[in-house]
Design a protein around this motif. Structure first.
Motif, mmCIF file in Angstrom:
data_model
loop_
_atom_site.group_PDB
_atom_site.id
_atom_site.type_symbol
_atom_site.label_atom_id
_atom_site.label_comp_id
_atom_site.label_asym_id
_atom_site.label_seq_id
_atom_site.Cartn_x
_atom_site.Cartn_y
_atom_site.Cartn_z
ATOM 1 N N GLN A 1 0.842 -1.104 0.004
ATOM 2 C CA GLN A 1 0.009 -0.069 0.028
ATOM 3 C C GLN A 1 0.942 1.265 -0.050
ATOM 4 O OE1 GLN A 1 -3.367 0.164 -0.099
ATOM 5 N NE2 GLN A 1 -3.403 2.167 -0.226
ATOM 6 N N LEU A 2 1.867 1.336 0.759
ATOM 7 C CA LEU A 2 2.761 2.465 0.901
ATOM 8 C C LEU A 2 3.552 2.605 -0.711
ATOM 9 C CD1 LEU A 2 3.976 4.564 2.849
ATOM 10 C CD2 LEU A 2 5.944 2.948 3.248
ATOM 11 N N MET A 3 3.910 1.773 -1.176
ATOM 12 C CA MET A 3 4.677 1.778 -2.480
ATOM 13 C C MET A 3 3.546 2.366 -3.603
ATOM 14 S SD MET A 3 7.013 1.871 -4.744
ATOM 15 C CE MET A 3 8.562 1.083 -3.883
ATOM 16 N N TYR A 4 2.357 1.668 -3.498
ATOM 17 C CA TYR A 4 1.206 2.047 -4.256
ATOM 18 C C TYR A 4 0.827 3.698 -4.250
ATOM 19 C CZ TYR A 4 -3.597 2.683 -6.146
ATOM 20 O OH TYR A 4 -4.465 3.084 -6.930
ATOM 21 N N LYS A 5 0.695 3.996 -3.229
ATOM 22 C CA LYS A 5 0.289 5.274 -2.618
ATOM 23 C C LYS A 5 1.255 6.568 -3.336
ATOM 24 C CE LYS A 5 -0.835 8.870 0.712
ATOM 25 N NZ LYS A 5 -0.950 9.998 -0.347
ATOM 26 N N SER A 6 2.793 5.987 -3.193
ATOM 27 C CA SER A 6 3.641 7.053 -3.716
ATOM 28 C C SER A 6 3.787 6.996 -5.068
ATOM 29 C CB SER A 6 5.156 6.537 -3.131
ATOM 30 O OG SER A 6 6.126 7.259 -3.576
ATOM 31 N N LEU A 7 3.567 5.794 -5.845
ATOM 32 C CA LEU A 7 3.577 5.883 -7.354
ATOM 33 C C LEU A 7 2.308 6.386 -7.832
ATOM 34 C CD1 LEU A 7 5.171 2.184 -7.635
ATOM 35 C CD2 LEU A 7 6.107 4.365 -8.280
#
Length: 66
Positions: free
Chosen positions: A37-43
């Motif tokens: 989720q963290l990577m998704y939000k950043s991207l």
């Protein structure tokens, strides 16, 4: 390397279409747990900025043509 304003708008529209496809792939990666989720939000946040820039560029260029 657009050759004209019309060509530039066309290239920006293609980039916008590809951005929306990228959004789809990011969602699939998240659902498949390839990214968290963290990577998704950043991207996704970065992608939203790119989309906003593309839309703004397209609108500005179209306005200048009138």
């Amino acid at each position: 390397h657009a050759q004209s304003r019309k060509d530039f708008i066309s290239k920006m529209n293609i980039a916008l279409k590809e951005s929306y496809e990228t959004e789809y792939w990011l969602e699939l990666f998240l659902e498949s747990e390839i990214i968290d989720q963290l990577m998704y939000k950043s991207l996704h946040d970065d992608l939203n900025e790119i989309i906003a820039l593309l839309i703004s560029s397209i609108k500005t260029t179209k306005t200048k043509d009138k």
